[in-house]
Design a protein around this motif. Structure first.
Motif, PDB file in Angstrom:
ATOM      1  N   GLN A   1     -31.052  20.580  -6.289  1.00  0.00           N
ATOM      2  CA  GLN A   1     -31.736  21.231  -5.168  1.00  0.00           C
ATOM      3  C   GLN A   1     -30.762  21.482  -4.012  1.00  0.00           C
ATOM      4  O   GLN A   1     -30.797  22.553  -3.403  1.00  0.00           O
ATOM      5  N   ARG A   2     -29.894  20.512  -3.740  1.00  0.00           N
ATOM      6  CA  ARG A   2     -28.901  20.702  -2.672  1.00  0.00           C
ATOM      7  C   ARG A   2     -28.029  21.919  -2.947  1.00  0.00           C
ATOM      8  O   ARG A   2     -27.518  22.550  -2.043  1.00  0.00           O
ATOM      9  N   ARG A   3     -27.849  22.234  -4.234  1.00  0.00           N
ATOM     10  CA  ARG A   3     -26.985  23.357  -4.619  1.00  0.00           C
ATOM     11  C   ARG A   3     -27.765  24.623  -4.975  1.00  0.00           C
ATOM     12  O   ARG A   3     -27.197  25.573  -5.522  1.00  0.00           O
ATOM     13  N   HIS A   4     -29.081  24.603  -4.698  1.00  0.00           N
ATOM     14  CA  HIS A   4     -29.955  25.753  -5.007  1.00  0.00           C
ATOM     15  C   HIS A   4     -29.929  26.089  -6.502  1.00  0.00           C
ATOM     16  O   HIS A   4     -29.971  27.257  -6.871  1.00  0.00           O
ATOM     17  N   GLU A   5     -29.850  25.094  -7.352  1.00  0.00           N
ATOM     18  CA  GLU A   5     -29.769  25.355  -8.793  1.00  0.00           C
ATOM     19  C   GLU A   5     -31.084  25.020  -9.488  1.00  0.00           C
ATOM     20  O   GLU A   5     -31.566  23.890  -9.389  1.00  0.00           O
TER      21      GLU A   5
END
Lengths: 331, 336
Positions: free
Chosen positions: A137-141
């Motif tokens: 989520q932190r990496r928008h994945e």
């Protein structure tokens, strides 16, 4: 002949926060649950050690967490009982300062039922790959990770005490097998099997989730290092509820970045008290807890006060205290 | 139906696999063989054909009695599938095929309701615990490299509200009950449920929102539930309560939810479903505070999903052979 009042000095520590302060009102409310002590004791109050020397000079008992331990023997001639407001006593170790005539009791058990819930959450988070999903989520994945049900998997509790036992009970309710190491027992109703600490390396390869909850003593420092992590199953999860110094942070970060472990839920004590490896904030599949989930403040303090009052009754009736710290083992 | 050597009918089953769904959802010959071994009484009476991404669909559907699949040219079924008696959809939320006016006369449609329940139960407990322990806020603090103790109450002192007590909602209700929570629920007709202390019909939504510490959305997506939770409903919730969506993304107004999470009206949310999916890389949801995103993987067991699906299918095949009513029938008018 009328017995004189038992004098209890209540020493608060503002650094722990107001939620954990013991006030006269709280004592009065809790005393209602223990009416036999009414009129037989009297408290004094202090905080952050202001006026501690005067207060402790006349005290029979001390109820608190932090105090100038090295001076106790010199300034507290009447003291025969110290009741701590927490469970882990590593801040008082080694106990050479403790005169043999003073009983030291902790608040072991006061974290129930909150600690069991928090550890069940951590177990289910690991089984459901939440640390990895939060990292993605932190990496928008968008990366779906499908888990299998928890039933039938194995939890290893390293250090089966109050917290580990609460976690084990919850894990059993979800169909897990629970194995454990313990220092002072060879069996426990919460676990399928209990082994001595020396068997740790045999047990690590069997577990899907490892919960580290040993107290910090000279024997446990560095207990979980690179070697121990390398013995864990590929993709296993780790919960670190123990004090700093038991799990090797650098080895843990390396294992998570290499995806040797699938995730870790790590209870981090105040970074003000010790330096934190800066890589831990952003490490793959690592979730940091701010050392608060063991405590439901309202219930925790009520439980601590009940332990205090039960021991006050024990003292007044000449019975042995509960929750005594073993000064040889350090917990 | 063809006559088998023993004189009993053989049912032709066409399995249509969508490779986009990934291996967890693949119904392959190996998994069919395992299901046949578990249901040997049925196995002798079926023949199975396979199609992947519709490569064999047009040929095989022509004489199929049963279709098992998720995505297929459903509008062509009345014309291409003269023998079709039953369509089984391998998921629970079937709104991608609505409206169901394409269903040929006499064909029964079933879905995977109940198949998710054991895994949903586990995720329900996890989500309730994460909301109660302020895990979305803690994860957000970690992103900002902040260390702030977050004290919270005990889950057994809290109330769960389940919007849509069907198979999944029932599994969540049971999980919350086992955690010692008080459980409120909403379902059509307000029929009671063992794990729900108080049940309402749809008119109870405001009351449920006002009393719940953790609200779970478990409804199917229908014209009635699209946009069900908007700014007004979020404002009705207790300040500091949390929201869990395992229904469909379109049940919630995303912008209103982001506002409620940012303002602190909600303490946290766990979202498993989105509109659209996959969630675009530039969606503002990724960085919304106090939100944990699970990319639509909460309720599908990596190993058990297809075996449980096939257990339901084989039970229905047994019923079909015996002339009994099927389980998990979709009502074309309701859309679930």
């Amino acid at each position: 002949m009328k017995q004189s009042l038992l004098r209890v000095h209540v020493e608060n520590d503002s650094a722990i926060g107001p939620l954990f302060a013991v006030t006269a009102d709280m004592l009065a409310a809790a005393e209602e649950r223990h009416p036999s002590v009414k009129g037989r004791w009297t408290p004094t109050f202090g905080s952050d050690c202001a006026g501690f020397e005067q207060n402790i000079a006349e005290a029979d008992a001390l109820f608190g967490w932090r105090f100038p331990k090295e001076r106790i023997a010199a300034i507290a001639p009447k003291l025969s009982w110290i009741q701590l407001t927490g469970a882990g006593v590593d801040h008082l170790l080694p106990l050479y300062w403790l005169p043999p005539h003073i009983d030291l009791a902790n608040a072991k058990g006061a974290h129930k039922p909150k600690i069991g819930e928090a550890l069940l959450m951590a177990i289910l988070m690991l089984n459901n790959y939440i640390p990895a999903l939060v990292h993605h989520q932190r990496r928008h994945e968008w990366h779906q990770l499908f888990a299998t049900g928890i039933a039938g998997k194995t939890l290893l509790v390293v250090g089966l005490g109050e917290a580990g036992g609460a976690a084990a009970r919850m894990a059993k309710r979800f169909g897990m097998t629970v194995i454990a190491t313990a220092r002072r027992k060879t069996a426990d109703p919460t676990a399928d099997a209990v082994y001595p600490p020396a068997r740790l390396r045999d047990l690590l390869p069997q577990a899907d989730i490892v919960l580290v909850t040993v107290p910090l003593t000279h024997e446990t420092r560095g207990l979980i290092g690179a070697r121990e992590i390398s013995l864990m199953k590929q993709g296993a999860g780790l919960i670190n509820l123990a004090r700093h110094g038991i799990v090797d942070d650098a080895a843990l970060v390396a294992a998570l970045e290499a995806q040797r472990l699938s995730g870790c839920v790590y209870d981090l004590e105040s970074p003000d008290d010790r330096p934190v490896d800066p890589r831990m904030w952003t490490c793959r599949n690592l979730i940091l807890l701010p050392h608060s989930l063991s405590n439901d403040p309202a219930r925790f303090m009520a439980n601590v006060l009940d332990i205090f009052f039960r021991n006050l009754e024990n003292r007044l009736e000449g019975r042995p205290l509960e929750n005594l710290v073993n000064s040889g083992l350090g917990y | 139906m063809a006559d088998a050597a023993n004189g009993r009918p053989t049912i032709k089953v066409l399995v249509e696999n969508d490779s986009n769904l990934g291996p967890v959802f693949a119904i392959d010959p190996e998994r069919i063989a395992a299901a046949k071994a578990r249901h040997s009484d049925v196995a002798a009476h079926i023949s199975v054909a396979y199609s992947k991404d519709c490569d064999r669909f047009a040929d095989e559907i022509a004489d199929a009695d049963v279709l098992i699949g998720w995505v297929f040219p459903h509008a062509e079924l009345p014309r291409r599938a003269p023998r079709l008696r039953w369509v089984h959809l391998t998921g629970a939320g079937v709104e991608h095929l609505a409206p169901f006016d394409w269903v040929p006369q006499g064909v029964v449609v079933t879905n995977n309701r109940g198949v998710h329940a054991p895994k949903t139960r586990e995720f329900g407990a996890l989500a309730a615990l994460m909301i109660a322990n302020r895990m979305p806020q803690i994860a957000h603090q970690q992103r900002n490299q902040e260390w702030v103790p977050v004290y919270s109450g005990t889950v057994e002192d809290l109330t769960a509200g389940i919007v849509g007590v069907g198979q999944m909602g029932g599994a969540v209700a049971s999980a919350c009950k086992d955690l010692g929570m008080r459980v409120l629920g909403i379902r059509r007709g307000a029929a009671p449920h063992d794990s729900v202390d108080r049940m309402w019909g749809m008119d109870g939504l405001d009351a449920l929102l006002g009393e719940s510490d953790v609200v779970f959305l478990c409804t199917p997506l229908t014209p009635q539930t699209r946009g069900l939770i908007g700014a007004r409903q979020l404002a009705r919730m207790k300040r500091g309560a949390g929201l869990v969506n395992i229904a469909r993304g379109a049940v919630v107004d995303t912008e209103a939810l982001r506002a409620a999470l940012t303002s602190g009206q909600l303490s946290g949310a766990v979202l498993d479903v989105f509109d659209p999916e996959p969630l675009p890389e530039d969606s503002p949801l990724w960085d919304t505070p106090n939100l944990i995103i699970t990319p639509h993987c909460s309720s599908d067991d990596a190993e058990a999903y297809v075996p449980r699906t096939l257990d339901l299918v084989f039970e229905n095949l047994r019923r079909l052979l015996a002339g009994k009513d099927l389980l998990a029938v979709v009502d074309p008018r309701l859309g679930y």
